[in-house]
Design a protein around this motif. Sequence first.
Motif, PDB file in Angstrom:
ATOM      1  N   SER A 206      38.786  38.990  46.223  1.00 29.10           N
ATOM      2  CA  SER A 206      39.168  38.121  45.105  1.00 29.10           C
ATOM      3  C   SER A 206      39.349  39.005  43.883  1.00 29.10           C
ATOM      4  O   SER A 206      38.562  39.936  43.659  1.00 29.10           O
ATOM      5  N   TYR A 207      40.401  38.719  43.088  1.00 27.00           N
ATOM      6  CA  TYR A 207      40.683  39.507  41.887  1.00 27.00           C
ATOM      7  C   TYR A 207      40.479  38.656  40.633  1.00 27.00           C
ATOM      8  O   TYR A 207      40.689  37.428  40.646  1.00 27.00           O
ATOM      9  N   ASP A 209      41.068  38.848  36.131  1.00 27.10           N
ATOM     10  CA  ASP A 209      41.656  39.592  35.022  1.00 27.10           C
ATOM     11  C   ASP A 209      40.554  40.065  34.072  1.00 27.10           C
ATOM     12  O   ASP A 209      39.369  39.776  34.286  1.00 27.10           O
ATOM     13  N   GLU A 215      42.411  35.331  39.709  1.00 32.23           N
ATOM     14  CA  GLU A 215      43.836  35.517  39.915  1.00 32.23           C
ATOM     15  C   GLU A 215      44.201  35.144  41.352  1.00 32.23           C
ATOM     16  O   GLU A 215      43.477  35.506  42.290  1.00 32.23           O
ATOM     17  N   SER A 216      45.318  34.457  41.507  1.00 35.16           N
ATOM     18  CA  SER A 216      45.742  34.022  42.839  1.00 35.16           C
ATOM     19  C   SER A 216      46.358  35.155  43.649  1.00 35.16           C
ATOM     20  O   SER A 216      46.266  35.182  44.879  1.00 35.16           O
ATOM     21  N   ASP A 217      46.977  36.100  42.978  1.00 35.52           N
ATOM     22  CA  ASP A 217      47.636  37.220  43.659  1.00 35.52           C
ATOM     23  C   ASP A 217      46.617  38.340  43.898  1.00 35.52           C
ATOM     24  O   ASP A 217      46.085  38.922  42.947  1.00 35.52           O
ATOM     25  N   THR A 218      46.325  38.638  45.151  1.00 35.29           N
ATOM     26  CA  THR A 218      45.372  39.712  45.473  1.00 35.29           C
ATOM     27  C   THR A 218      46.074  40.928  46.077  1.00 35.29           C
ATOM     28  O   THR A 218      45.462  41.724  46.780  1.00 35.29           O
ATOM     29  N   THR A 219      47.373  41.078  45.783  1.00 32.53           N
ATOM     30  CA  THR A 219      48.089  42.284  46.197  1.00 32.53           C
ATOM     31  C   THR A 219      47.478  43.488  45.496  1.00 32.53           C
ATOM     32  O   THR A 219      47.196  43.443  44.289  1.00 32.53           O
ATOM     33  N   SER A 220      47.287  44.569  46.209  1.00 34.60           N
ATOM     34  CA  SER A 220      46.637  45.751  45.642  1.00 34.60           C
ATOM     35  C   SER A 220      47.372  46.252  44.408  1.00 34.60           C
ATOM     36  O   SER A 220      48.601  46.381  44.396  1.00 34.60           O
ATOM     37  N   THR A 221      46.625  46.497  43.353  1.00 33.42           N
ATOM     38  CA  THR A 221      47.188  47.033  42.111  1.00 33.42           C
ATOM     39  C   THR A 221      46.837  48.501  41.910  1.00 33.42           C
ATOM     40  O   THR A 221      47.106  49.066  40.853  1.00 33.42           O
ATOM     41  N   HIS A 304      41.323  47.036  41.264  1.00 29.60           N
ATOM     42  CA  HIS A 304      41.829  46.115  40.252  1.00 29.60           C
ATOM     43  C   HIS A 304      41.253  46.362  38.865  1.00 29.60           C
ATOM     44  O   HIS A 304      41.295  45.475  38.007  1.00 29.60           O
TER      45      HIS A 304
END
Length: 320
Positions: A206-207, A209, A215-221, A304
Motif C-alpha cells: 500500500s502506498y 503520499d 494512494e490507489s496506484d501502487t506502481t513502483s515509483t 515510495h
Amino acid sequence: MIYFSEMKTKILLYFIFFAANCNAQRTEKFYDYLWRPSTIDKAVYFSVIEPAGDVFHQTDYYIRENRIQMDGYYKDTAGKIKHGDFHYYYPGGITETISNYVDNKLNGVYMHFHSNGMMSDSANYISGNTIGNSFSWFPDGMAEDSTFKREDGSGTSISWHSNGQPAAAGMYGVGGKKIKTWQYFHFNGNLSAKEKYEDGKLIDKSYYDENGNSESDTTSTDREVSFPGGIKAWQKFIYKRAYFPEGWKIVNTDAVVVVVTATVDEEGNIKDAYVSTPFHPDFDKIALKALIGAPKWLPAISHHRKVQASFRQPITFQQQ
C-alpha cells in the motif's frame, strides 16, 4: 606517470625506491581512476603484490598522495579471493574501512568510516553474514540504521532519515529474508508504504503520499538519483565551473581526472562532497568547488519515499 615540475624529483625518487626493493616474485601494476589496468602516464593508483607465506600481500597506493590506499591479503595473485585483514584509506590518510575476510567472506568485526573520520558502519560477521547488533551513522553522528540478526538470519531492523525521522522498520526471517509487514516513511515522518513479505517475496503493498493519504496506484515509483535535464545538462553545468588552473603545464599527457564523491539528500541538495581520487590540490579544489552550490537534484526514491544516495563525479581537466 604524469610529471610536473614541482613534484618531479619526489615522484622519481618514489619509483627508484620501489625498483630497488622489487624481486622476481614481486608484481607491480598501474591503474587509472576507474581501477582499470593503465599505462604509467595515465595511472592514478600503483599496486604491489608479493608472497607472504601461504597468501599474497597486496598494497595499493595513491600515486600523487604517495599514501596507502589499501593493504590486504589474498589467496591468489590475481587478487580475487580475499583472505586476511584489509584496511582501506581515504587520500588524506584517514581510515575508510577495517575488515577481515576468510575465503572471500567477511568474518569478524567490520568498521567503515566517513571521509570526515566519523564512524559510518559497525557490524560483526560470520562467514559473510551479520550476527548480533549492527549500526550505521550519518557523517554528523546521527543514527541511520540499527539492525539485530540471530545466527539463522532472523531479526529486526529500524532506520532513520538524516533529520531524525523514521525511514523504515521491519523483521527478517530465517536466511535474512524479509517477512511480515515492513513500514517505510517519508522524510517528514508520514507513512510512505506498507509492504507485506513472505520468505523474502513481496506479496502485497500500500502506498501513501507525503500528507499520509492512501494512494490507489501502487506502481513502483523507485528511481535513481538524477539531475534535472539529465546527464548532458549536469555535464554542461560542471564544465562551466571547472577550468584548467593558470600557471600549469602537464607533460606526458594532455588531460587529468579528479573524482569527487558526494551525497544527494532527501531534498535534492548536494552535501558531504569530498575528493575521492585526487591529482593535485590546485585541481582538487576546483573540482570540489564545481559541485558545491549546484542546483537541486531529483533525489532517489525507494519504497515510495525520497532517500539519500551517493554518486561519483569524474572531472576531466583538458590541457589546451
